[in-house]
Design an enzyme around this catalytic site. Structure first.
Site, mmCIF file in Angstrom:
data_model
loop_
_atom_site.group_PDB
_atom_site.id
_atom_site.type_symbol
_atom_site.label_atom_id
_atom_site.label_comp_id
_atom_site.label_asym_id
_atom_site.label_seq_id
_atom_site.Cartn_x
_atom_site.Cartn_y
_atom_site.Cartn_z
ATOM 1 N N THR A 173 0.823 -1.219 0.000
ATOM 2 C CA THR A 173 0.000 0.000 0.000
ATOM 3 C C THR A 173 0.847 1.255 0.000
ATOM 4 O OG1 THR A 173 -1.845 -1.103 1.070
ATOM 5 C CG2 THR A 173 -1.730 1.263 1.366
ATOM 6 N N TYR B 91 -8.261 0.461 -3.328
ATOM 7 C CA TYR B 91 -7.200 1.065 -4.140
ATOM 8 C C TYR B 91 -6.328 -0.065 -4.716
ATOM 9 C CZ TYR B 91 -4.846 -0.041 0.189
ATOM 10 O OH TYR B 91 -4.380 -0.721 1.270
ATOM 11 N N SER C 97 1.604 -7.666 -0.698
ATOM 12 C CA SER C 97 2.378 -8.610 0.127
ATOM 13 C C SER C 97 1.679 -9.930 0.400
ATOM 14 C CB SER C 97 2.824 -7.947 1.425
ATOM 15 O OG SER C 97 1.779 -7.879 2.358
ATOM 16 N N THR D 227 1.654 -4.229 4.280
ATOM 17 C CA THR D 227 1.544 -4.501 5.726
ATOM 18 C C THR D 227 0.977 -5.888 6.033
ATOM 19 O OG1 THR D 227 -0.668 -3.525 5.850
ATOM 20 C CG2 THR D 227 1.207 -2.053 6.253
ATOM 21 N N ASP D 228 0.322 -6.517 5.042
ATOM 22 C CA ASP D 228 -0.374 -7.775 5.355
ATOM 23 C C ASP D 228 0.572 -8.889 5.812
ATOM 24 O OD1 ASP D 228 -2.726 -6.552 4.804
ATOM 25 O OD2 ASP D 228 -3.020 -7.447 2.837
ATOM 26 N N LYS E 116 0.305 -7.564 13.002
ATOM 27 C CA LYS E 116 -0.763 -6.670 12.533
ATOM 28 C C LYS E 116 -2.037 -7.045 13.279
ATOM 29 C CE LYS E 116 -2.869 -4.808 8.359
ATOM 30 N NZ LYS E 116 -2.908 -4.753 6.895
ATOM 31 N N GLU F 192 -1.927 -28.086 27.578
ATOM 32 C CA GLU F 192 -3.186 -28.529 26.962
ATOM 33 C C GLU F 192 -3.021 -29.752 26.057
ATOM 34 O OE1 GLU F 192 -6.322 -27.398 27.542
ATOM 35 O OE2 GLU F 192 -5.374 -26.247 29.143
HETATM 36 C C1 SIN Z 1 -1.058 -3.046 2.810
HETATM 37 O O1 SIN Z 1 0.064 -2.801 2.395
HETATM 38 O O2 SIN Z 1 -1.500 -2.432 3.811
HETATM 39 C C2 SIN Z 1 -1.993 -4.033 2.197
HETATM 40 C C3 SIN Z 1 -1.512 -4.632 0.927
HETATM 41 C C4 SIN Z 1 -0.238 -5.401 1.070
HETATM 42 O O3 SIN Z 1 0.028 -5.993 2.118
HETATM 43 O O4 SIN Z 1 0.506 -5.424 0.084
#
Ligand code: SIN
Length: 362
Positions: free
Chosen positions: A45, A59, A92, A125-126, A198, A319
């Protein structure tokens, strides 16, 4: 008289040429008082673009090239000599183990150079935490490596990418950041790759290190550290990917009410060498899963118990009877990070006691 005019004109043109050359040279020559930071771009992103300034969902990720990302933050030249490299251009969720190996090898080559003081990696971020933890285990340098992303595309009102990138570059050029393992810089907060995850699908404060907390924070342009991770990483890690071209297959099986062994059977059928079970609660396994697990163990699959909860320690022999079955506790690694450690562990051994020890050390 005519000759004098021509001479004057020639002189003026020459002066202009010399001046322009000087300006160009000054603009491109590195400032010896600033750190040399390499920005490796992989997409996400932070390199995304939307249809309007209010588009923060729907997007397209991974469209802006690294040179544009750098040009969009002219302030970078005040804090570092930056140069960029486009390693991939992907969202990602589509990153592969091949991508990890390519990226890690490039990072190791660059960090071995005297003219590179630190590295910033722009990333979606993923799966940011996964790439960061993989690098944390295989980078062979104490120089700072900082991963950065954004939750809003560059075209959005209040895009978070430019400031995140600016601060990531500052962090990568900060002496105090050396030897802290691979870090993630998002939303003014510095987290250790091993500990961060995340936590929210759509907010800029999504990256958190549950229970343990951040390594540090930014106050204005200054990073301030409060603690350091004690687990093995980078120069204290024994994992070496120099000669690796693939990683052993490890699948994650998710726990839920009514679970049976179907997904475990599927992983074994797909030739998984390891399974990470993201069990319920403290890594609990449903009774109906055990026949499939026993079959998997018999065929040599290494089985790690983690939790879908996403934080907390998996108590060994709590467990499940880990000693009886030869299970491994993931300690406090979430399932996606336990998978990475298991993949690397399997490049060295299949001995479950040795692998358990790795989960306590890394
Ligand atoms: C992001 O970057 O927040 C979402 C898309 C990605 O992980 O490439």
């Amino acid at each position: 008289m005519k000759l004098n005019k021509k001479l004057l004109l020639c002189l003026a043109v020459m002066c202009l040429l010399v001046f322009s050359l000087q300006v160009a040279f000054a603009a491109e020559s590195p400032n010896n008082n600033l750190p040399n930071i390499k920005i490796l771009a992989t997409g996400g992103t932070i390199a995304g673009a939307g249809a309007t300034s209010t588009t923060t969902v729907g997007y397209t990720a991974a469209v802006t090239a690294v040179d544009k990302l750098i040009a969009n933050v002219p302030e970078l030249k005040n804090v570092a000599n930056v140069s960029g490299e486009q390693v991939f251009q992907i969202a990602s969720e589509s990153i592969t183990m091949d991508n990890w190996l390519t990226l890690a090898k490039r990072v190791n080559v660059l960090l071995a150079q005297d003219d590179v003081d630190g590295i910033v990696i722009t990333h979606g971020t993923d799966t940011l935490e996964e790439t960061a933890y993989f690098l944390d285990l295989v980078v062979k340098s104490n120089k700072p490596v900082v991963l950065v992303g954004s939750m809003r595309p560059g075209t959005a009102m209040s895009a978070d990418g430019p400031l995140n990138l600016y601060r990531a570059v500052i962090l990568a050029g900060t002496k105090e950041a050396a030897g802290k393992g691979v870090m993630i810089m998002m939303n003014d907060t510095i987290n250790a790759a091993r500990e961060v995850t995340k936590t929210i699908t759509d907010r800029v404060d999504t990256f958190q290190a549950p229970i343990i907390g951040a390594l540090g924070v930014f106050t204005g342009d200054k990073p301030v550290f409060y603690r350091q991770s004690l687990r093995k990483n980078t120069t204290t890690s024994d994992f070496d990917i120099t000669n690796l071209t693939t990683l052993p297959r490890v699948d994650i099986v998710y726990g839920y009410a009514g679970n049976a062994g179907t997904m475990i059977d599927a992983a074994v059928h797909a030739d998984a060498k390891g399974i990470v079970h993201a069990g319920v609660g403290d890594g609990s396994i449903a009774a109906a899963e055990y026949p499939s697990i026993e079959k998997a163990l018999k065929s040599g699959v290494v089985f790690v118990r983690s939790s879908r909860v996403g934080s907390g320690i998996i108590a060994r022999n709590g467990e499940a009877n880990d000693d009886k079955y030869g299970f491994i506790s993931s300690d406090n690694l979430n399932a996606q990070k336990a998978r990475i450690l298991l993949m690397l562990a399997l490049t060295k051994t299949t001995d479950v006691n040795e692998i358990q020890q790795m989960f306590y050390e890394y």
